[in-house]
Scaffold this motif. Structure first.
Motif, mmCIF file in Angstrom:
data_model
loop_
_atom_site.group_PDB
_atom_site.id
_atom_site.type_symbol
_atom_site.label_atom_id
_atom_site.label_comp_id
_atom_site.label_asym_id
_atom_site.label_seq_id
_atom_site.Cartn_x
_atom_site.Cartn_y
_atom_site.Cartn_z
ATOM 1 N N LEU A 1 -9.889 1.875 7.343
ATOM 2 C CA LEU A 1 -8.435 2.013 7.211
ATOM 3 C C LEU A 1 -7.904 2.981 8.260
ATOM 4 C CD1 LEU A 1 -8.189 2.202 3.334
ATOM 5 C CD2 LEU A 1 -7.215 0.404 4.751
ATOM 6 N N LEU B 1 0.841 -1.198 0.000
ATOM 7 C CA LEU B 1 0.000 0.000 0.000
ATOM 8 C C LEU B 1 0.878 1.252 0.000
ATOM 9 C CD1 LEU B 1 -2.603 -1.141 2.669
ATOM 10 C CD2 LEU B 1 -2.842 -1.195 0.189
ATOM 11 N N PRO B 2 0.396 2.337 -0.586
ATOM 12 C CA PRO B 2 1.224 3.546 -0.654
ATOM 13 C C PRO B 2 1.423 4.147 0.734
ATOM 14 C CG PRO B 2 -1.004 3.999 -1.407
ATOM 15 C CD PRO B 2 -0.928 2.519 -1.195
ATOM 16 N N SER C 1 5.761 -0.243 9.224
ATOM 17 C CA SER C 1 4.335 0.035 9.432
ATOM 18 C C SER C 1 3.517 -1.193 9.077
ATOM 19 C CB SER C 1 3.848 1.168 8.529
ATOM 20 O OG SER C 1 4.619 2.292 8.672
ATOM 21 N N GLN D 1 -7.261 7.978 3.349
ATOM 22 C CA GLN D 1 -7.858 8.389 2.088
ATOM 23 C C GLN D 1 -6.975 7.971 0.903
ATOM 24 O OE1 GLN D 1 -9.446 12.401 2.368
ATOM 25 N NE2 GLN D 1 -8.940 12.714 0.234
ATOM 26 N N ARG D 2 -5.662 8.176 1.088
ATOM 27 C CA ARG D 2 -4.742 7.826 0.008
ATOM 28 C C ARG D 2 -4.757 6.326 -0.259
ATOM 29 N NH1 ARG D 2 1.561 9.158 0.159
ATOM 30 N NH2 ARG D 2 1.144 8.576 2.296
ATOM 31 N N VAL D 3 -4.746 5.533 0.821
ATOM 32 C CA VAL D 3 -4.763 4.079 0.652
ATOM 33 C C VAL D 3 -6.078 3.635 0.019
ATOM 34 C CG1 VAL D 3 -4.770 1.884 1.889
ATOM 35 C CG2 VAL D 3 -3.126 3.636 2.524
ATOM 36 N N PHE E 1 -8.036 5.289 -2.019
ATOM 37 C CA PHE E 1 -8.067 5.591 -3.447
ATOM 38 C C PHE E 1 -7.119 4.695 -4.230
ATOM 39 C CE2 PHE E 1 -10.630 9.070 -2.205
ATOM 40 C CZ PHE E 1 -11.435 9.259 -3.304
ATOM 41 N N TYR E 2 -6.020 4.335 -3.585
ATOM 42 C CA TYR E 2 -5.125 3.374 -4.226
ATOM 43 C C TYR E 2 -5.858 2.061 -4.451
ATOM 44 C CZ TYR E 2 -1.658 -0.306 -4.557
ATOM 45 O OH TYR E 2 -0.961 -1.414 -4.954
ATOM 46 N N TYR F 1 -1.353 -5.588 14.725
ATOM 47 C CA TYR F 1 -2.589 -5.018 15.259
ATOM 48 C C TYR F 1 -3.782 -5.865 14.801
ATOM 49 C CZ TYR F 1 -6.708 -2.071 15.358
ATOM 50 O OH TYR F 1 -7.989 -1.608 15.538
ATOM 51 N N LYS G 1 -5.586 11.315 6.360
ATOM 52 C CA LYS G 1 -5.055 11.565 5.016
ATOM 53 C C LYS G 1 -4.493 10.284 4.407
ATOM 54 C CE LYS G 1 -5.634 15.858 3.966
ATOM 55 N NZ LYS G 1 -6.270 16.275 2.731
ATOM 56 N N ARG H 1 -8.731 3.350 11.217
ATOM 57 C CA ARG H 1 -8.649 2.768 12.563
ATOM 58 C C ARG H 1 -7.343 2.014 12.780
ATOM 59 N NH1 ARG H 1 -14.153 -0.190 13.950
ATOM 60 N NH2 ARG H 1 -12.950 -0.392 15.859
ATOM 61 N N ARG I 1 3.583 -3.491 11.915
ATOM 62 C CA ARG I 1 2.782 -3.004 13.040
ATOM 63 C C ARG I 1 1.291 -3.200 12.779
ATOM 64 N NH1 ARG I 1 3.125 3.061 15.222
ATOM 65 N NH2 ARG I 1 3.238 3.344 12.971
ATOM 66 N N VAL I 2 0.869 -2.869 11.546
ATOM 67 C CA VAL I 2 -0.546 -3.017 11.211
ATOM 68 C C VAL I 2 -0.932 -4.495 11.242
ATOM 69 C CG1 VAL I 2 -2.242 -2.742 9.374
ATOM 70 C CG2 VAL I 2 -0.678 -0.879 9.879
ATOM 71 N N LEU J 1 -12.740 -4.709 8.109
ATOM 72 C CA LEU J 1 -11.800 -4.085 7.170
ATOM 73 C C LEU J 1 -11.734 -4.887 5.873
ATOM 74 C CD1 LEU J 1 -9.548 -2.134 6.318
ATOM 75 C CD2 LEU J 1 -7.943 -3.546 7.585
ATOM 76 N N GLY K 1 -1.156 4.120 13.268
ATOM 77 C CA GLY K 1 -0.203 4.855 12.440
ATOM 78 C C GLY K 1 -0.782 5.336 11.126
ATOM 79 N N ILE K 2 -2.078 5.130 10.899
ATOM 80 C CA ILE K 2 -2.692 5.591 9.655
ATOM 81 C C ILE K 2 -3.702 6.678 9.988
ATOM 82 C CG2 ILE K 2 -4.046 4.904 7.640
ATOM 83 C CD1 ILE K 2 -2.623 2.380 7.555
ATOM 84 N N GLN L 1 -10.666 12.656 -5.568
ATOM 85 C CA GLN L 1 -10.391 13.323 -4.286
ATOM 86 C C GLN L 1 -10.604 14.834 -4.416
ATOM 87 O OE1 GLN L 1 -8.078 10.815 -5.376
ATOM 88 N NE2 GLN L 1 -6.573 10.568 -3.735
#
Lengths: 206, 206
Positions: free
Chosen positions: B14, A17-18, A24, B26-28, B30-31, A31, B23, B16, A27-28, A43, B19-20, A90
């Protein structure tokens, strides 16, 4: 030793993912492994659901659901003769948040950048020209980003729509509201000077 | 206007993740909407799969698959009488990467921090004591983080295992390799001085 199959696969997929690096992603992933199964499944479900339901509006290429027209194109209260051209979906939300625009949109789905493989054919320019001719549009406001690609795209839209004889305008560049003259870069300040206007009542784009 | 149902739900879910921020979410999102459906579904699948398959090792509480023992506990080549106590499953991978440890692990699943609701009963201490008594363990290396909670946890493990009479050691604190004395904080440098040892061949924990 690294992680076992399913954990490593999850970390790998998250890492694609971008803006999410290997740390990260890890970590995600942890989680997600720790959180209640409902949360993780919500999710996973949201991803699958969005992918299945969200499509592009056949008219303006904004995001829409179930293959229909988008919320803006469906709204009869919006001025159909005023079109705001943006790069991405966006940007539609960004313009909507201002509450200053009551027309329709046209999403180009990118910015002109031949080096990245985005040329005239990749942008929704043909469809824009068709709309301008068919829908009796009086003004096209080009709200692409004020950077190199965005300016190039604005010039392209201008040139492309020239034969149609429609009025094409560009959103103003200048100092951001709340900004400080002292810290403005010279390009922005130059644009602000160039785009100066007489002090009068502001006109909304409605 | 904000986003339509499925898009907003995806952004919310996303957002929740740790570390995200809004913004990035939203980026993820749209990706994910732009990428090929296989990619998005692979991510959704990896989440569901990891959640369904990954469990905790019944012996050491490391990550394991399908309810069985973890890869370390299953490995007959590892020294079963040497146990490294860590806070989380991530720490197992960190210790494994050093290649310096050939014993087994015990994952406490947290660090002692009553203010966050993690007390003696939330940590896997009882199970550790059981292992020490049943498995004829000769040394317990406490590799919790060198911070307040980690040190408190180390003291707790030490006190908890005292009746069993097992040797309990703590990993060294000191300057990180490649670090610079000039920039070391005084606590770390103080620990490095306190933990000094005679210059000789290093001993591996095998």
């Amino acid at each position: 030793m690294s992680y076992s199959g399913a954990v490593q696969e999850l970390i790998d997929q998250l890492g694609r993912l971008p803006g999410i690096g290997p740390k990260s992603a890890q970590r995600v992933a942890f989680y997600l492994l720790r959180c209640p199964p409902e949360d993780a499944n919500r999710l996973a479900g949201a991803i699958a659901e969005a992918k299945a339901r969200v499509s592009y509006c056949p008219k303006c290429f904004n995001l829409a659901e179930q293959g229909g027209l988008c919320a803006v194109c469906r709204d009869p209260a919006r001025n159909p003769r005023l079109v705001c051209v943006v790069e991405d979906a966006q940007d539609v939300v960004a313009v909507e948040r201002t509450g200053e625009f009551a027309g329709r949109y046209h999403v180009l789905q990118g910015a002109f950048s031949p080096i990245d493989g985005v040329g005239v054919d990749q942008l929704r320019l043909k469809e824009l020209l068709e709309r301008v001719t068919d829908e009796d549009i009086t003004e096209v406001i080009v709200a692409t980003n004020p950077n190199l690609e965005g300016e190039a795209t604005a010039m392209l839209v201008h040139k492309y729509l020239k034969p149609a004889g429609v009025k094409v305008t560009r959103i103003a560049s200048g100092l951001p509201v709340g900004g400080d003259l002292e810290y403005a870069d010279e390009l922005t300040l130059g644009r602000a000077l160039e785009g100066r206007r007489s002090i009068e009542e502001p006109q909304n784009a409605r």
